[in-house]
Motif scaffolding. Structure first.
Motif, PDB file in Angstrom:
ATOM      1  N   ALA A  83       0.845  -1.199   0.000  1.00  0.00           N
ATOM      2  CA  ALA A  83       0.000   0.000   0.000  1.00  0.00           C
ATOM      3  C   ALA A  83       0.873   1.239   0.000  1.00  0.00           C
ATOM      4  O   ALA A  83       2.001   1.230   0.505  1.00  0.00           O
ATOM      5  CB  ALA A  83      -0.914   0.010   1.213  1.00  0.00           C
ATOM      6  N   LYS A  84       0.308   2.315  -0.565  1.00  0.00           N
ATOM      7  CA  LYS A  84       0.926   3.637  -0.508  1.00  0.00           C
ATOM      8  C   LYS A  84      -0.021   4.504   0.310  1.00  0.00           C
ATOM      9  O   LYS A  84      -1.211   4.590   0.010  1.00  0.00           O
ATOM     10  CB  LYS A  84       1.104   4.229  -1.900  1.00  0.00           C
ATOM     11  N   VAL A  85       0.517   5.142   1.354  1.00  0.00           N
ATOM     12  CA  VAL A  85      -0.283   6.003   2.226  1.00  0.00           C
ATOM     13  C   VAL A  85       0.306   7.403   2.179  1.00  0.00           C
ATOM     14  O   VAL A  85       1.509   7.580   2.391  1.00  0.00           O
ATOM     15  CB  VAL A  85      -0.274   5.479   3.686  1.00  0.00           C
ATOM     16  N   GLU A  86      -0.529   8.393   1.894  1.00  0.00           N
ATOM     17  CA  GLU A  86      -0.086   9.790   1.886  1.00  0.00           C
ATOM     18  C   GLU A  86      -0.708  10.513   3.059  1.00  0.00           C
ATOM     19  O   GLU A  86      -1.889  10.340   3.357  1.00  0.00           O
ATOM     20  CB  GLU A  86      -0.470  10.481   0.579  1.00  0.00           C
ATOM     21  N   LEU A  87       0.130  11.334   3.723  1.00  0.00           N
ATOM     22  CA  LEU A  87      -0.332  12.178   4.816  1.00  0.00           C
ATOM     23  C   LEU A  87      -0.024  13.621   4.471  1.00  0.00           C
ATOM     24  O   LEU A  87       1.000  13.909   3.833  1.00  0.00           O
ATOM     25  CB  LEU A  87       0.412  11.844   6.122  1.00  0.00           C
ATOM     26  N   GLN A  88      -0.880  14.527   4.900  1.00  0.00           N
ATOM     27  CA  GLN A  88      -0.599  15.954   4.802  1.00  0.00           C
ATOM     28  C   GLN A  88      -0.269  16.408   6.207  1.00  0.00           C
ATOM     29  O   GLN A  88      -1.118  16.395   7.090  1.00  0.00           O
ATOM     30  CB  GLN A  88      -1.805  16.726   4.241  1.00  0.00           C
ATOM     31  N   CYS A  89       0.981  16.782   6.413  1.00  0.00           N
ATOM     32  CA  CYS A  89       1.489  17.166   7.732  1.00  0.00           C
ATOM     33  C   CYS A  89       1.866  18.642   7.663  1.00  0.00           C
ATOM     34  O   CYS A  89       2.984  18.975   7.261  1.00  0.00           O
ATOM     35  CB  CYS A  89       2.688  16.307   8.110  1.00  0.00           C
ATOM     36  N   GLY A  90       0.930  19.526   8.003  1.00  0.00           N
ATOM     37  CA  GLY A  90       1.158  20.949   7.818  1.00  0.00           C
ATOM     38  C   GLY A  90       1.366  21.196   6.336  1.00  0.00           C
ATOM     39  O   GLY A  90       0.599  20.691   5.510  1.00  0.00           O
ATOM     40  N   PRO A  91       2.430  21.904   5.959  1.00  0.00           N
ATOM     41  CA  PRO A  91       2.655  22.160   4.542  1.00  0.00           C
ATOM     42  C   PRO A  91       3.359  21.012   3.822  1.00  0.00           C
ATOM     43  O   PRO A  91       3.626  21.094   2.640  1.00  0.00           O
ATOM     44  CB  PRO A  91       3.554  23.399   4.564  1.00  0.00           C
ATOM     45  N   HIS A  92       3.635  19.926   4.535  1.00  0.00           N
ATOM     46  CA  HIS A  92       4.430  18.840   3.960  1.00  0.00           C
ATOM     47  C   HIS A  92       3.572  17.622   3.638  1.00  0.00           C
ATOM     48  O   HIS A  92       2.762  17.196   4.453  1.00  0.00           O
ATOM     49  CB  HIS A  92       5.549  18.431   4.915  1.00  0.00           C
ATOM     50  N   ARG A  93       3.806  17.062   2.461  1.00  0.00           N
ATOM     51  CA  ARG A  93       3.172  15.806   2.082  1.00  0.00           C
ATOM     52  C   ARG A  93       4.180  14.699   2.333  1.00  0.00           C
ATOM     53  O   ARG A  93       5.319  14.762   1.866  1.00  0.00           O
ATOM     54  CB  ARG A  93       2.787  15.830   0.607  1.00  0.00           C
ATOM     55  N   VAL A  94       3.778  13.696   3.090  1.00  0.00           N
ATOM     56  CA  VAL A  94       4.646  12.574   3.418  1.00  0.00           C
ATOM     57  C   VAL A  94       4.008  11.311   2.847  1.00  0.00           C
ATOM     58  O   VAL A  94       2.811  11.074   3.052  1.00  0.00           O
ATOM     59  CB  VAL A  94       4.827  12.438   4.948  1.00  0.00           C
ATOM     60  N   THR A  95       4.797  10.534   2.127  1.00  0.00           N
ATOM     61  CA  THR A  95       4.312   9.298   1.525  1.00  0.00           C
ATOM     62  C   THR A  95       5.042   8.120   2.153  1.00  0.00           C
ATOM     63  O   THR A  95       6.263   8.153   2.323  1.00  0.00           O
ATOM     64  CB  THR A  95       4.564   9.297   0.002  1.00  0.00           C
ATOM     65  N   SER A  96       4.285   7.083   2.484  1.00  0.00           N
ATOM     66  CA  SER A  96       4.867   5.880   3.064  1.00  0.00           C
ATOM     67  C   SER A  96       4.410   4.660   2.277  1.00  0.00           C
ATOM     68  O   SER A  96       3.245   4.564   1.880  1.00  0.00           O
ATOM     69  CB  SER A  96       4.426   5.731   4.524  1.00  0.00           C
ATOM     70  N   LEU A  97       5.333   3.733   2.052  1.00  0.00           N
ATOM     71  CA  LEU A  97       5.003   2.447   1.457  1.00  0.00           C
ATOM     72  C   LEU A  97       5.032   1.415   2.576  1.00  0.00           C
ATOM     73  O   LEU A  97       5.983   1.368   3.359  1.00  0.00           O
ATOM     74  CB  LEU A  97       6.008   2.079   0.366  1.00  0.00           C
ATOM     75  N   MET A  98       3.982   0.615   2.656  1.00  0.00           N
ATOM     76  CA  MET A  98       3.876  -0.374   3.731  1.00  0.00           C
ATOM     77  C   MET A  98       3.052  -1.551   3.238  1.00  0.00           C
ATOM     78  O   MET A  98       2.505  -1.509   2.139  1.00  0.00           O
ATOM     79  CB  MET A  98       3.238   0.250   4.977  1.00  0.00           C
ATOM     80  N   THR A  99       2.942  -2.556   4.054  1.00  0.00           N
ATOM     81  CA  THR A  99       2.124  -3.696   3.661  1.00  0.00           C
ATOM     82  C   THR A  99       0.644  -3.323   3.749  1.00  0.00           C
ATOM     83  O   THR A  99       0.243  -2.448   4.533  1.00  0.00           O
ATOM     84  CB  THR A  99       2.376  -4.911   4.573  1.00  0.00           C
ATOM     85  N   ALA A 100      -0.152  -4.012   2.947  1.00  0.00           N
ATOM     86  CA  ALA A 100      -1.601  -3.818   3.009  1.00  0.00           C
ATOM     87  C   ALA A 100      -2.124  -4.252   4.377  1.00  0.00           C
ATOM     88  O   ALA A 100      -3.085  -3.665   4.899  1.00  0.00           O
ATOM     89  CB  ALA A 100      -2.285  -4.586   1.883  1.00  0.00           C
ATOM     90  N   ASP A 101      -1.489  -5.251   4.971  1.00  0.00           N
ATOM     91  CA  ASP A 101      -1.881  -5.700   6.310  1.00  0.00           C
ATOM     92  C   ASP A 101      -1.723  -4.572   7.333  1.00  0.00           C
ATOM     93  O   ASP A 101      -2.574  -4.393   8.206  1.00  0.00           O
ATOM     94  CB  ASP A 101      -1.049  -6.905   6.760  1.00  0.00           C
ATOM     95  N   ALA A 102      -0.629  -3.818   7.237  1.00  0.00           N
ATOM     96  CA  ALA A 102      -0.407  -2.715   8.173  1.00  0.00           C
ATOM     97  C   ALA A 102      -1.490  -1.652   8.027  1.00  0.00           C
ATOM     98  O   ALA A 102      -1.965  -1.097   9.028  1.00  0.00           O
ATOM     99  CB  ALA A 102       0.974  -2.102   7.955  1.00  0.00           C
ATOM    100  N   VAL A 103      -1.897  -1.363   6.799  1.00  0.00           N
ATOM    101  CA  VAL A 103      -2.973  -0.386   6.575  1.00  0.00           C
ATOM    102  C   VAL A 103      -4.246  -0.844   7.271  1.00  0.00           C
ATOM    103  O   VAL A 103      -4.925  -0.066   7.940  1.00  0.00           O
ATOM    104  CB  VAL A 103      -3.212  -0.168   5.059  1.00  0.00           C
ATOM    105  N   THR A 104      -4.554  -2.127   7.129  1.00  0.00           N
ATOM    106  CA  THR A 104      -5.760  -2.676   7.757  1.00  0.00           C
ATOM    107  C   THR A 104      -5.648  -2.636   9.277  1.00  0.00           C
ATOM    108  O   THR A 104      -6.574  -2.204   9.968  1.00  0.00           O
ATOM    109  CB  THR A 104      -5.995  -4.130   7.273  1.00  0.00           C
ATOM    110  N   GLU A 105      -4.510  -3.074   9.806  1.00  0.00           N
ATOM    111  CA  GLU A 105      -4.315  -3.100  11.261  1.00  0.00           C
ATOM    112  C   GLU A 105      -4.396  -1.717  11.877  1.00  0.00           C
ATOM    113  O   GLU A 105      -4.913  -1.538  12.981  1.00  0.00           O
ATOM    114  CB  GLU A 105      -2.969  -3.746  11.600  1.00  0.00           C
ATOM    115  N   LEU A 106      -3.860  -0.702  11.179  1.00  0.00           N
ATOM    116  CA  LEU A 106      -3.876   0.669  11.692  1.00  0.00           C
ATOM    117  C   LEU A 106      -5.145   1.416  11.305  1.00  0.00           C
ATOM    118  O   LEU A 106      -5.332   2.559  11.708  1.00  0.00           O
ATOM    119  CB  LEU A 106      -2.647   1.430  11.173  1.00  0.00           C
TER     120      LEU A 106
END
Length: 134
Positions: A85-108
């Motif tokens: 999975a690819k997860v994008e966060l908007q942290c103030g003015p910064h966009r942060v992208t994380s690659l992780m397992t699909a399982d982690a996305v589900t667990e979190l």
């Protein structure tokens, strides 16, 4: 010595030109005149001001960790397949992208609108300067 015009300082700090002018009038930032007579802020002073001005969003996790780079923000996008999975966060003015397992996305339970903290611990950080100083 690097110097920044008030409009450049405003852009770097993420505020309006008027806000920078108010800070100058209030004595929070000092200005000088450049060769063209424009008001400028010394780069070292601006860097110190930026450090003191920046406020980190409170980390809701309450977890102690050795990583110092924490970015609190909102999940804006999740793209997942069966494995990754690819997860994008908007942290103030910064966009942060994380690659992780699909399982982690589900667990979190990561989905758009969820508050999350991106924690970055890196041994290599690339620093660049405009103009490619040699």
């Amino acid at each position: 010595m690097p110097q920044f015009r008030l409009s450049e300082a405003a852009r770097l700090l993420g505020v309006s030109d008027d806000t920078v002018r108010r800070w100058v009038r209030a004595g929070r930032l000092s200005v000088a005149a450049d060769a063209a007579g424009r008001q400028v802020v010394d780069g070292a002073e601006l860097a110190g001001f930026a450090r003191g001005f920046a406020e980190d969003a409170p980390d809701p996790s309450g977890v102690g960790r050795s990583a110092r780079n924490r970015f609190v923000g909102l999940v804006t996008e999740v793209v997942a397949d069966t494995v990754m999975a690819k997860v994008e966060l908007q942290c103030g003015p910064h966009r942060v992208t994380s690659l992780m397992t699909a399982d982690a996305v589900t667990e979190l339970d990561l989905r758009p609108g969820v508050l999350a903290v991106a924690v970055v611990k890196a041994t290599h950080v690339v620093v660049e300067t405009p103009g490619g100083a040699r």
